[in-house]
Design a protein around this motif. Structure first.
Motif, PDB file in Angstrom:
ATOM      1  N   THR A   1      -4.705  -0.765 -14.668  1.00 20.28           N
ATOM      2  CA  THR A   1      -3.488  -0.789 -13.873  1.00 20.28           C
ATOM      3  C   THR A   1      -3.240   0.607 -13.332  1.00 20.28           C
ATOM      4  OG1 THR A   1      -2.532  -2.540 -15.226  1.00 20.28           O
ATOM      5  CG2 THR A   1      -1.013  -1.278 -13.846  1.00 20.28           C
ATOM      6  N   ALA A   2      -3.098   0.714 -12.026  1.00 14.12           N
ATOM      7  CA  ALA A   2      -2.908   2.022 -11.400  1.00 14.12           C
ATOM      8  C   ALA A   2      -1.601   2.646 -11.846  1.00 14.12           C
ATOM      9  CB  ALA A   2      -2.930   1.888  -9.881  1.00 14.12           C
ATOM     10  N   ARG A   3      -1.586   3.957 -11.909  1.00 12.99           N
ATOM     11  CA  ARG A   3      -0.354   4.686 -12.210  1.00 12.99           C
ATOM     12  C   ARG A   3       0.501   4.714 -10.947  1.00 12.99           C
ATOM     13  NH1 ARG A   3      -4.508   6.824 -15.048  1.00 12.99           N
ATOM     14  NH2 ARG A   3      -5.340   7.868 -13.215  1.00 12.99           N
ATOM     15  N   PRO A   4       1.688   4.119 -10.984  1.00  9.12           N
ATOM     16  CA  PRO A   4       2.492   4.028  -9.757  1.00  9.12           C
ATOM     17  C   PRO A   4       2.989   5.385  -9.293  1.00  9.12           C
ATOM     18  CG  PRO A   4       3.774   3.312 -11.648  1.00  9.12           C
ATOM     19  CD  PRO A   4       2.371   3.530 -12.141  1.00  9.12           C
TER      20      PRO A   4
ATOM     21  N   ALA B   1      -1.818  -0.853  -6.293  1.00  4.16           N
ATOM     22  CA  ALA B   1      -1.290  -1.029  -7.646  1.00  4.16           C
ATOM     23  C   ALA B   1      -2.278  -1.718  -8.567  1.00  4.16           C
ATOM     24  CB  ALA B   1       0.012  -1.831  -7.600  1.00  4.16           C
ATOM     25  N   ARG B   2      -3.143  -2.559  -8.013  1.00  2.00           N
ATOM     26  CA  ARG B   2      -4.069  -3.351  -8.831  1.00  2.00           C
ATOM     27  C   ARG B   2      -5.382  -3.508  -8.090  1.00  2.00           C
ATOM     28  NH1 ARG B   2       0.445  -5.922  -7.538  1.00  2.00           N
ATOM     29  NH2 ARG B   2       2.071  -6.199  -9.105  1.00  2.00           N
ATOM     30  N   ALA B   3      -6.444  -3.666  -8.843  1.00  2.00           N
ATOM     31  CA  ALA B   3      -7.735  -3.961  -8.220  1.00  2.00           C
ATOM     32  C   ALA B   3      -7.661  -5.273  -7.453  1.00  2.00           C
ATOM     33  CB  ALA B   3      -8.828  -4.022  -9.280  1.00  2.00           C
TER      34      ALA B   3
ATOM     35  N   GLU C   1     -14.542   3.574  -2.755  1.00  3.68           N
ATOM     36  CA  GLU C   1     -13.290   4.016  -2.132  1.00  3.68           C
ATOM     37  C   GLU C   1     -12.101   3.255  -2.722  1.00  3.68           C
ATOM     38  OE1 GLU C   1     -11.414   6.810   0.216  1.00  3.68           O
ATOM     39  OE2 GLU C   1     -13.543   6.591  -0.275  1.00  3.68           O
ATOM     40  N   GLY C   2     -12.325   1.990  -3.075  1.00  5.51           N
ATOM     41  CA  GLY C   2     -11.275   1.233  -3.748  1.00  5.51           C
ATOM     42  C   GLY C   2     -10.882   1.858  -5.069  1.00  5.51           C
ATOM     43  N   ALA C   3     -11.875   2.383  -5.797  1.00  4.65           N
ATOM     44  CA  ALA C   3     -11.592   3.068  -7.063  1.00  4.65           C
ATOM     45  C   ALA C   3     -10.716   4.298  -6.831  1.00  4.65           C
ATOM     46  CB  ALA C   3     -12.896   3.467  -7.749  1.00  4.65           C
ATOM     47  N   ARG C   4     -10.950   5.002  -5.744  1.00  2.00           N
ATOM     48  CA  ARG C   4     -10.113   6.168  -5.429  1.00  2.00           C
ATOM     49  C   ARG C   4      -8.683   5.739  -5.112  1.00  2.00           C
ATOM     50  NH1 ARG C   4     -13.684  10.318  -5.202  1.00  2.00           N
ATOM     51  NH2 ARG C   4     -15.801   9.844  -4.452  1.00  2.00           N
ATOM     52  N   LEU C   5      -8.536   4.635  -4.418  1.00  3.15           N
ATOM     53  CA  LEU C   5      -7.202   4.127  -4.104  1.00  3.15           C
ATOM     54  C   LEU C   5      -6.428   3.775  -5.374  1.00  3.15           C
ATOM     55  CD1 LEU C   5      -8.098   1.839  -1.073  1.00  3.15           C
ATOM     56  CD2 LEU C   5      -6.692   3.885  -0.976  1.00  3.15           C
ATOM     57  N   LEU C   6      -7.134   3.206  -6.345  1.00  6.32           N
ATOM     58  CA  LEU C   6      -6.490   2.898  -7.631  1.00  6.32           C
ATOM     59  C   LEU C   6      -6.091   4.180  -8.359  1.00  6.32           C
ATOM     60  CD1 LEU C   6      -8.682  -0.033  -9.000  1.00  6.32           C
ATOM     61  CD2 LEU C   6      -6.275  -0.148  -8.357  1.00  6.32           C
ATOM     62  N   GLU C   7      -6.989   5.145  -8.376  1.00  8.55           N
ATOM     63  CA  GLU C   7      -6.702   6.432  -9.028  1.00  8.55           C
ATOM     64  C   GLU C   7      -5.452   7.078  -8.439  1.00  8.55           C
ATOM     65  OE1 GLU C   7     -10.607   8.841 -10.188  1.00  8.55           O
ATOM     66  OE2 GLU C   7     -10.627   8.172  -8.122  1.00  8.55           O
TER      67      GLU C   7
ATOM     68  N   SER D   1       0.846  -1.191   0.000  1.00 11.72           N
ATOM     69  CA  SER D   1       0.000   0.000   0.000  1.00 11.72           C
ATOM     70  C   SER D   1       0.876   1.233   0.000  1.00 11.72           C
ATOM     71  CB  SER D   1      -0.901   0.013   1.247  1.00 11.72           C
ATOM     72  OG  SER D   1      -1.594   1.250   1.359  1.00 11.72           O
ATOM     73  N   GLY D   2       0.386   2.283  -0.651  1.00  8.19           N
ATOM     74  CA  GLY D   2       1.013   3.584  -0.509  1.00  8.19           C
ATOM     75  C   GLY D   2       0.592   4.213   0.800  1.00  8.19           C
ATOM     76  N   VAL D   3       1.115   5.389   1.088  1.00  6.93           N
ATOM     77  CA  VAL D   3       0.809   6.069   2.338  1.00  6.93           C
ATOM     78  C   VAL D   3      -0.475   6.885   2.196  1.00  6.93           C
ATOM     79  CG1 VAL D   3       1.589   7.797   4.000  1.00  6.93           C
ATOM     80  CG2 VAL D   3       3.229   6.174   3.011  1.00  6.93           C
TER      81      VAL D   3
END
Length: 702
Positions: A695-698, A625-627, A614-620, A470-472
């Protein structure tokens, strides 16, 4: 990836290699079929041995080809097995190591099988919602018996070859070189003359097969109500009592139906998702993990003790540090009590209990952490407390030691700034009870070094955790999402629901526990403390007040004997509370809300789609990194039903257009502002795409 042939005294030895598990991908299948044909065309060859390279015979299908056309492209596994079975020259399989799925099915097509005694064999297909589809349900009962085969296939468990040594599955089980033994056996059988046996020609023997199958079917149906594969396995194995080709037709029909079932799609998603979660896109094999030979844990409470047990269980010494002798003694006593409970259940011996306790070094002095390769703090969730602890750690930690916080919501970058080595700091968010829960969120700070991340992921495997990066952000993946789930649960109470109805609806959907039972188990005061911080940091965030009112009444949950439910001492059974119901109804009146009947469908949709949004926001944001990473968090740590494969996959199956339409409907109701859709959800729904196609933008990383 290669198939090679050598010759030993007129016996062709075909060896196939496809590391790491010798998966039977298209190239291997073609190479094996060609090598088999060449051996049969060579007059100097009288028999054929097939074996796997390395220490594994075959893990079955090549998972890189799952869900691709190559999986069934000719020659498929059926074609290879048919070629082996039809070989004019006898074939012996030399099982040199683990043999699973299609690997075992291939061996059953041969005339003879020789196994290393340490090899494990099994047909695990049921674990991904399908059944063995290359003759396993028909051939295995013919060599190990109806009951043993059914147990192996329905459970998917692997069995040591030695336990099956007396069955017709193996012609020999040996301790030495399995290829040498296979060559010798084949030469003896050739010298003795034919015909050479085929498994398909054997009959399944059982004293009362119909009664056994009926009994098995009832037991399997009761144990697998959400999963169709186990019962289909019973049907297919039962068909082995019929002529071979008839049974194969039943097997193929069952395999096809299951392959397209939602449950199998969910289980395959989870299977691949868990493997994908262990990979970090910008960290390759060239990044060398640091050695972890000794661990330090600060805090001997429930979390610190559980974290310590993970490492001790893996044979890693732990220095456990506390500030007071009483707390340290209490923590050690709890750890010992946990181990002794396992010993009473037969899971550990008394000697093992003592061995594990001996790996723990208790201390009241931070200096004892000086030789630790990894130091994890598990102290109170407060920045001032964290700062004090990290300053003490930095003063004693050796260069290169990894410093980890077990925070569940706090900013890891802010914590890293308490040190002069932020590159060595990351979050390791264990879930309670830490010695039981599989999930580990590995939180990557802005300056966390790549080798620190690689070390964390390798370490997670070592202590048998499912790690997700997870990111911060506040709450990381799991807790940030569950906050929206909990808010909707609270809003439902304001509108007309009661805790027991919400919990029943979510448990019927498949959750292990509904939100209010879970709150009582975890402690309602934990969420209350987080909300108090939110009121300061995010004053614009609206929360239902019933959770705060509950805690003001001293109803913290099971630990106080009352929470959303009432509890009888010594019994965790939740009983609806008249006091809580009165509080909820009074709160609705204070808000001016006319209470209404709420359907279970609305309850489920609002709670699950709150997770999804909220998961969609985390991906954005690149936090996840991935659904599939989000789904693995919810499958491993939050009790999301496995057969639905997580909130993102579930939304994909419902259809993102339909999810968005439902959310827009709820936006017209109470607290409608909470249903602002994530831009990514709108984008994907409009394009007819799914979360798992994105795929999320890292984020930029050190």
């Amino acid at each position: 990836m290669a198939v090679t042939t050598t010759s030993r005294d007129g016996i062709a030895v075909i060896t196939f290699e496809n590391p790491p598990v010798n998966g039977m991908g298209l190239a291997i299948r073609r190479g094996m079929t060609d090598a088999l044909a060449a051996a049969n065309a060579d007059d100097a060859i009288s028999g054929i041995v097939i074996t796997g390279g390395g220490t594994i015979f075959s893990g079955g299908a090549d998972i890189k080809e799952f869900n691709t056309p190559r999986a069934e492209q000719a020659p498929n596994l059926h074609d290879v097995i048919a070629a082996v079975e039809a070989s004019p020259k006898p074939v012996c399989i030399a099982i040199n190591g683990t043999t699973l799925g299609g690997g075992l099915e291939l061996s059953l097509g041969a005339n003879y099988r020789v196994a290393n005694a340490k090899a494990e064999v099994g047909l695990p297909e049921v674990k991904i919602g399908i059944l063995p589809g290359a003759g396993g349900t028909q051939r295995l009962p013919r060599v190990v018996g109806l009951e043993t085969a059914l147990n192996m296939i329905v459970s998917g468990a692997s069995v040591p070859a030695g336990k099956l040594a007396r069955t017709a599955l193996f012609d020999a089980v040996v301790e030495g070189d399995v290829v040498d033994a296979a060559v010798a056996l084949l030469k003896d059988r050739i010298a003795a003359g034919g015909p050479h046996p085929r498994v398909r020609d054997r009959k399944v023997e059982h004293d009362d097969a119909e009664a056994f199958i009926a009994w098995a079917r009832m037991g399997v149906a009761a144990a697998s109500k959400h999963f169709p594969a186990p019962l289909r396995c019973v049907d297919a194995v039962a068909a082995s009592l019929k002529p071979f080709d008839v049974g194969m037709t039943v097997e193929r029909e069952g395999f096809t139906v299951l392959l397209n079932s939602p449950e199998s799609k969910a289980l395959r998603h989870a299977f691949f998702g868990e493997r994908a979660a262990g990979k970090i896109d910008d960290i390759g094999a060239d990044v060398v993990p640091r050695a972890i030979d000794r661990v330090g844990v600060i805090g001997a409470g429930t979390m610190g003790g559980g974290i310590s047990m993970n490492f001790v269980n893996a044979g890693i010494p732990v220095v456990l540090v506390e500030t007071a002798q009483e707390a340290l003694d209490r923590g050690l006593a709890t750890i010992r009590r946990n181990y002794e409970a396992s010993a009473k259940k037969g899971k550990l011996t008394e000697a093992q209990v003592e061995q594990r306790m001996a790996l723990l070094t208790p201390s009241l002095d931070y200096a004892a952490l000086g030789e630790a390769d990894l130091i994890i703090e598990a102290v109170y969730e407060d920045y001032a407390v964290k700062q004090s602890v990290f300053e003490k750690i930095e003063a004693v930690a050796k260069p290169g030691a990894i410093l980890a916080t077990n925070t569940s919501t706090l900013d890891v970058d802010r914590i890293a700034a308490f040190t002069k080595r932020p590159q060595d700091v990351l979050g390791l968010h264990f879930f309670s009870p830490a010695n039981v829960m599989r999930l580990l969120e590995v939180v990557r700070g802005a300056q966390t070094a790549k080798d620190v991340m690689a070390t964390a992921m390798a370490m997670a495997k070592r202590i048998r955790k499912t790690a997700v990066v997870s990111g911060v952000c506040d709450g990381f993946i799991g807790n940030r999402m569950i906050e929206q789930y909990s808010r909707q649960a609270g809003f439902l109470l304001e509108e007309g629901a009661l805790p027991q109805q919400v919990d029943r609806a979510m448990e019927a959907f498949g959750f292990a526990m509904g939100p209010f039972r879970m709150g009582d188990l975890a402690g309602n005061d934990i969420g209350w403390a987080i909300r108090k911080r939110r009121y300061v940091e995010q004053p614009g965030m609206v929360y239902p007040k019933n959770g705060d009112l509950l805690c003001e009444m001293g109803r913290y949950g099971q630990k106080t004997g009352k929470g959303w439910y009432d509890y009888v001492p010594g019994d965790r059974t939740p009983h609806p509370s008249a006091e809580v119901e009165a509080m909820i109804i009074a709160q609705s009146q204070e808000l001016g809300i006319t209470r209404r009947a709420i359907s279970d469908q609305e309850i489920v949709e609002r709670l699950v789609y709150a997770l999804t949004n909220e998961g969609a926001r985390l991906l954005e944001e690149g936090i996840a990194a991935r659904a599939s990473d989000i789904d693995i968090v919810y499958l491993s740590g939050y009790g999301f039903p496995v057969w639905r494969a997580g909130p993102m996959f579930h939304a994909d199956q419902v259809g993102l257009y339909n999810v968005l339409a439902a959310m827009r409907g709820y936006a017209r109701g109470h607290r409608g502002e909470c249903w602002e859709p994530a831009p990514l959800l709108v984008e994907l729904a409009g394009a007819g795409l799914s979360f798992n196609q994105y795929t999320a933008r890292p984020r930029a990383a050190a």
